[in-house]
Motif scaffolding. Sequence first.
Motif, PDB file in Angstrom:
ATOM      1  N   GLY A  54       0.820  -1.211   0.000  1.00 33.68           N
ATOM      2  CA  GLY A  54       0.000   0.000   0.000  1.00 33.68           C
ATOM      3  C   GLY A  54       0.851   1.256   0.000  1.00 33.68           C
ATOM      4  N   LEU A  55       1.897   1.272   0.834  1.00 33.25           N
ATOM      5  CA  LEU A  55       2.820   2.414   0.874  1.00 33.25           C
ATOM      6  C   LEU A  55       3.554   2.565  -0.455  1.00 33.25           C
ATOM      7  CD1 LEU A  55       4.156   4.629   2.612  1.00 33.25           C
ATOM      8  CD2 LEU A  55       5.859   2.918   3.294  1.00 33.25           C
ATOM      9  N   TRP A  56       3.973   1.448  -1.015  1.00 34.01           N
ATOM     10  CA  TRP A  56       4.651   1.448  -2.322  1.00 34.01           C
ATOM     11  C   TRP A  56       3.753   2.073  -3.390  1.00 34.01           C
ATOM     12  CZ3 TRP A  56       7.251  -3.680  -4.427  1.00 34.01           C
ATOM     13  CH2 TRP A  56       7.994  -3.381  -5.572  1.00 34.01           C
ATOM     14  N   SER A  57       2.479   1.704  -3.384  1.00 31.45           N
ATOM     15  CA  SER A  57       1.559   2.198  -4.412  1.00 31.45           C
ATOM     16  C   SER A  57       1.241   3.675  -4.258  1.00 31.45           C
ATOM     17  CB  SER A  57       0.256   1.381  -4.386  1.00 31.45           C
ATOM     18  OG  SER A  57      -0.514   1.684  -3.233  1.00 31.45           O
ATOM     19  N   ASN A  58       1.460   4.238  -3.050  1.00 30.28           N
ATOM     20  CA  ASN A  58       1.218   5.668  -2.847  1.00 30.28           C
ATOM     21  C   ASN A  58       2.281   6.536  -3.526  1.00 30.28           C
ATOM     22  OD1 ASN A  58      -1.129   5.449  -1.442  1.00 30.28           O
ATOM     23  ND2 ASN A  58      -0.318   6.142   0.524  1.00 30.28           N
ATOM     24  N   HIS A  59       3.466   5.970  -3.760  1.00 26.51           N
ATOM     25  CA  HIS A  59       4.589   6.775  -4.236  1.00 26.51           C
ATOM     26  C   HIS A  59       5.142   6.340  -5.589  1.00 26.51           C
ATOM     27  CE1 HIS A  59       4.843   8.834  -0.364  1.00 26.51           C
ATOM     28  NE2 HIS A  59       4.701   7.654   0.208  1.00 26.51           N
ATOM     29  N   ARG A  60       4.706   5.182  -6.073  1.00 21.46           N
ATOM     30  CA  ARG A  60       5.211   4.670  -7.341  1.00 21.46           C
ATOM     31  C   ARG A  60       4.057   4.166  -8.196  1.00 21.46           C
ATOM     32  NH1 ARG A  60       9.602   5.910  -9.532  1.00 21.46           N
ATOM     33  NH2 ARG A  60       9.687   3.883 -10.571  1.00 21.46           N
ATOM     34  N   PRO A  61       4.277   3.969  -9.494  1.00 24.09           N
ATOM     35  CA  PRO A  61       3.216   3.389 -10.333  1.00 24.09           C
ATOM     36  C   PRO A  61       2.771   2.047  -9.766  1.00 24.09           C
ATOM     37  CG  PRO A  61       4.989   4.231 -11.705  1.00 24.09           C
ATOM     38  CD  PRO A  61       5.468   4.334 -10.288  1.00 24.09           C
ATOM     39  N   ARG A  62       1.482   1.829  -9.754  1.00 21.80           N
ATOM     40  CA  ARG A  62       0.941   0.620  -9.129  1.00 21.80           C
ATOM     41  C   ARG A  62       1.359  -0.658  -9.859  1.00 21.80           C
ATOM     42  NH1 ARG A  62      -3.203   4.384  -8.109  1.00 21.80           N
ATOM     43  NH2 ARG A  62      -3.701   4.541  -5.900  1.00 21.80           N
ATOM     44  N   ARG A  63       1.765  -0.527 -11.107  1.00 22.44           N
ATOM     45  CA  ARG A  63       2.192  -1.716 -11.838  1.00 22.44           C
ATOM     46  C   ARG A  63       3.362  -2.407 -11.137  1.00 22.44           C
ATOM     47  NH1 ARG A  63       2.664   0.414 -16.527  1.00 22.44           N
ATOM     48  NH2 ARG A  63       0.781  -0.424 -17.512  1.00 22.44           N
ATOM     49  N   GLU A  64       4.231  -1.624 -10.488  1.00 22.08           N
ATOM     50  CA  GLU A  64       5.413  -2.206  -9.832  1.00 22.08           C
ATOM     51  C   GLU A  64       5.034  -3.156  -8.687  1.00 22.08           C
ATOM     52  OE1 GLU A  64       8.100   0.862  -8.694  1.00 22.08           O
ATOM     53  OE2 GLU A  64       8.319   1.661 -10.729  1.00 22.08           O
ATOM     54  N   PRO A  65       4.297  -2.692  -7.650  1.00 21.40           N
ATOM     55  CA  PRO A  65       3.939  -3.633  -6.580  1.00 21.40           C
ATOM     56  C   PRO A  65       3.051  -4.771  -7.062  1.00 21.40           C
ATOM     57  CG  PRO A  65       2.768  -1.548  -6.300  1.00 21.40           C
ATOM     58  CD  PRO A  65       3.804  -1.327  -7.363  1.00 21.40           C
ATOM     59  N   LEU A  66       2.231  -4.521  -8.065  1.00 23.34           N
ATOM     60  CA  LEU A  66       1.349  -5.584  -8.569  1.00 23.34           C
ATOM     61  C   LEU A  66       2.161  -6.716  -9.196  1.00 23.34           C
ATOM     62  CD1 LEU A  66      -1.584  -3.531 -10.147  1.00 23.34           C
ATOM     63  CD2 LEU A  66      -1.691  -4.992  -8.124  1.00 23.34           C
ATOM     64  N   VAL A  67       3.109  -6.369 -10.061  1.00 25.09           N
ATOM     65  CA  VAL A  67       3.898  -7.397 -10.749  1.00 25.09           C
ATOM     66  C   VAL A  67       4.783  -8.150  -9.772  1.00 25.09           C
ATOM     67  CG1 VAL A  67       5.740  -7.767 -12.442  1.00 25.09           C
ATOM     68  CG2 VAL A  67       3.837  -6.248 -12.991  1.00 25.09           C
ATOM     69  N   VAL A  68       5.398  -7.443  -8.844  1.00 24.16           N
ATOM     70  CA  VAL A  68       6.262  -8.097  -7.856  1.00 24.16           C
ATOM     71  C   VAL A  68       5.457  -9.054  -6.987  1.00 24.16           C
ATOM     72  CG1 VAL A  68       7.677  -7.705  -5.804  1.00 24.16           C
ATOM     73  CG2 VAL A  68       8.004  -6.275  -7.825  1.00 24.16           C
ATOM     74  N   SER A  69       4.298  -8.583  -6.511  1.00 21.07           N
ATOM     75  CA  SER A  69       3.487  -9.419  -5.609  1.00 21.07           C
ATOM     76  C   SER A  69       2.970 -10.673  -6.314  1.00 21.07           C
ATOM     77  CB  SER A  69       2.318  -8.604  -5.055  1.00 21.07           C
ATOM     78  OG  SER A  69       1.474  -8.151  -6.102  1.00 21.07           O
ATOM     79  N   ILE A  70       2.524 -10.524  -7.563  1.00 25.32           N
ATOM     80  CA  ILE A  70       1.997 -11.682  -8.285  1.00 25.32           C
ATOM     81  C   ILE A  70       3.118 -12.660  -8.623  1.00 25.32           C
ATOM     82  CG2 ILE A  70       0.769 -12.439 -10.360  1.00 25.32           C
ATOM     83  CD1 ILE A  70      -0.612  -9.676 -10.356  1.00 25.32           C
ATOM     84  N   SER A  71       4.318 -12.143  -8.894  1.00 27.47           N
ATOM     85  CA  SER A  71       5.465 -13.030  -9.153  1.00 27.47           C
ATOM     86  C   SER A  71       5.777 -13.874  -7.928  1.00 27.47           C
ATOM     87  CB  SER A  71       6.690 -12.200  -9.560  1.00 27.47           C
ATOM     88  OG  SER A  71       6.442 -11.471 -10.742  1.00 27.47           O
ATOM     89  N   ILE A  72       5.696 -13.271  -6.750  1.00 26.99           N
ATOM     90  CA  ILE A  72       5.907 -14.023  -5.506  1.00 26.99           C
ATOM     91  C   ILE A  72       4.839 -15.097  -5.353  1.00 26.99           C
ATOM     92  CG2 ILE A  72       5.887 -13.846  -2.980  1.00 26.99           C
ATOM     93  CD1 ILE A  72       7.063 -11.029  -3.299  1.00 26.99           C
ATOM     94  N   PRO A 402     -10.724  11.943  -0.057  1.00 30.12           N
ATOM     95  CA  PRO A 402      -9.855  12.111  -1.232  1.00 30.12           C
ATOM     96  C   PRO A 402      -8.369  11.876  -0.972  1.00 30.12           C
ATOM     97  CG  PRO A 402     -10.471  14.248  -0.348  1.00 30.12           C
ATOM     98  CD  PRO A 402     -11.234  13.230   0.450  1.00 30.12           C
ATOM     99  N   LYS A 403      -7.978  11.599   0.262  1.00 34.93           N
ATOM    100  CA  LYS A 403      -6.564  11.374   0.547  1.00 34.93           C
ATOM    101  C   LYS A 403      -6.071  10.098  -0.139  1.00 34.93           C
ATOM    102  CE  LYS A 403      -6.759  13.525   5.158  1.00 34.93           C
ATOM    103  NZ  LYS A 403      -5.755  14.578   4.903  1.00 34.93           N
ATOM    104  N   PRO A 404      -4.758   9.985  -0.400  1.00 33.96           N
ATOM    105  CA  PRO A 404      -4.210   8.726  -0.926  1.00 33.96           C
ATOM    106  C   PRO A 404      -4.526   7.572   0.031  1.00 33.96           C
ATOM    107  CG  PRO A 404      -2.589  10.488  -1.110  1.00 33.96           C
ATOM    108  CD  PRO A 404      -3.736  11.039  -0.302  1.00 33.96           C
ATOM    109  N   GLN A 405      -5.077   6.503  -0.491  1.00 37.37           N
ATOM    110  CA  GLN A 405      -5.626   5.455   0.378  1.00 37.37           C
ATOM    111  C   GLN A 405      -4.785   4.182   0.441  1.00 37.37           C
ATOM    112  OE1 GLN A 405      -9.786   4.678  -0.062  1.00 37.37           O
ATOM    113  NE2 GLN A 405     -10.357   6.831  -0.072  1.00 37.37           N
ATOM    114  N   GLY A 406      -3.604   4.197  -0.192  1.00 39.05           N
ATOM    115  CA  GLY A 406      -2.798   2.990  -0.231  1.00 39.05           C
ATOM    116  C   GLY A 406      -2.477   2.443   1.144  1.00 39.05           C
ATOM    117  N   VAL A 407      -1.965   3.297   2.023  1.00 42.70           N
ATOM    118  CA  VAL A 407      -1.591   2.851   3.375  1.00 42.70           C
ATOM    119  C   VAL A 407      -2.829   2.520   4.184  1.00 42.70           C
ATOM    120  CG1 VAL A 407      -0.467   3.524   5.518  1.00 42.70           C
ATOM    121  CG2 VAL A 407       0.565   4.150   3.335  1.00 42.70           C
ATOM    122  N   TYR A 408      -3.871   3.379   4.081  1.00 47.19           N
ATOM    123  CA  TYR A 408      -5.111   3.099   4.818  1.00 47.19           C
ATOM    124  C   TYR A 408      -5.688   1.745   4.422  1.00 47.19           C
ATOM    125  CZ  TYR A 408      -5.686   7.715   6.998  1.00 47.19           C
ATOM    126  OH  TYR A 408      -5.539   8.838   7.771  1.00 47.19           O
TER     127      TYR A 408
END
Length: 471
Positions: A54-72, A402-408
């Motif tokens: 969630g924190l990763w997605s707040n600061h970087r393109p969501r494609r990055e955490p998605l691909v890494v997590s699915i690879s795991i 409206p706040k970034p909700q990744g961490v929440y």
Amino acid sequence: MYLTMFLSSVGFSIVVTSIWPYLQKIDPGANASFLGWVIASYSLGQMIASPLFGLWSNHRPRREPLVVSISILVAASCLYAYVHVPASHNKYYMLAARALVGFGSGNVAVVRSYVAGATSISERTSAMANISAFQALGFILGPAFQAAFTLIGEKGVTFTAIDLQLNMYTTPSLMGAFLGIVNIVLIFVIFREHRVDDLGRDIGNINYEPEALDSQSQNEEAVDQVAVVSSNVLFFVTLFVFAIFETIATPLTMDMYAWSRTRAVFYNGVILAAIGVESVFVFITVKILSKKTGERVLLLGGLATIWAGFFILLPWGNQYPKIQWADIENTTIHNSSSWSSHFMTSSNHTTEPTGCPAAQSWCFYTPVIHLAQYLTSDILIGLGYPVCNVMSYTLYSKIIGPKPQGVYMGWLTAAGSAARTLGPVFVSESYTHLGPRWTFGLICGIVAISLVHLAAVYKRLIPFSVRYRKI
């Protein structure tokens, strides 16, 4: 994003009804307490990963955490198919595999935070219901795949060159790995990011315009933290009781109805799949009803329905389950007082013993839970759980605003994962030592307290934009 949620759900449910017999097959020394930890390890991994992704997605393109997590998730699913290979400590390899599958499924927080940011407040309930519907579809097809794969049998086919056994336990996991690879390809080819405010106006992508959004967020009012914590607590309870329900299904039916392990896996797979079908219809209905009643009323009704479902499971009458005496003939099993006695057979037996193990003392004085009770409870829990699930996420996203909700969203997912971690451990101990009457009685008490809590904070569970009169 819907597909990603679907695959996360499949990763959990596709093997959940067969973990216990597979664990006994690869490591006969594993007992009930370890079963609880194996099931809980998935949620423990997800609980750790969700805030991080969630924190990763707040600061970087969501494609990055998605691909890494699915690879795991893909790698862990393959590991699950090979846990029979080591000469010893196989149960710990299974524990690690399930924990890594859970870690890879931590992308649920990324998915929900994206949907919350890409929809207006009027679209939110419908979109969250769609996400939950795809999650339910994963729960439908997961057990259904497992039930179908029982036709392969426990022996299956062995590919000696790569030490791979394709049987009723490993094939579902490998199928989950294949679906994960398909998901990664689609994320690269199709997925594009968008973000709107509560009124649906395009405000750019948080991952690429952090300065503008940071200055905007400094001028926003504070989120109601009491409502945030209350939402987490209610979501925890919802997932806690459902995790108990999933975990207890196979052992309970084997004890009450003297089902063999193959029958228990097949029938409970069919039952969980039917509950998933029911859930899809519930999500469609919820999208319509929420416009008339609001999310809070539906959440209250969903919790009350879950309470009724567990209340019906309380044993009554003067009919008692069949007793399994095989474990009395083996003193090591008799002293263990664990579920392992289900599948441990005496040297004098050529067939698998069935019934309620004599090592569980409550089997002698606790009335049987009739099949009609069990099925009625399934229907009610299958009705109440999806309502609570989608209403919790919808209310939570609206409370944050409206706040970034990744961490929440990471914390909410972590709360649900903590529930899935503690639920199996709680039920594996309480059911073994106290029996179904105490277990389901305690659950009824927990849900009743949650209903009181919801009533107490009812007026605070309102959208951010409504609280500050922006809408």
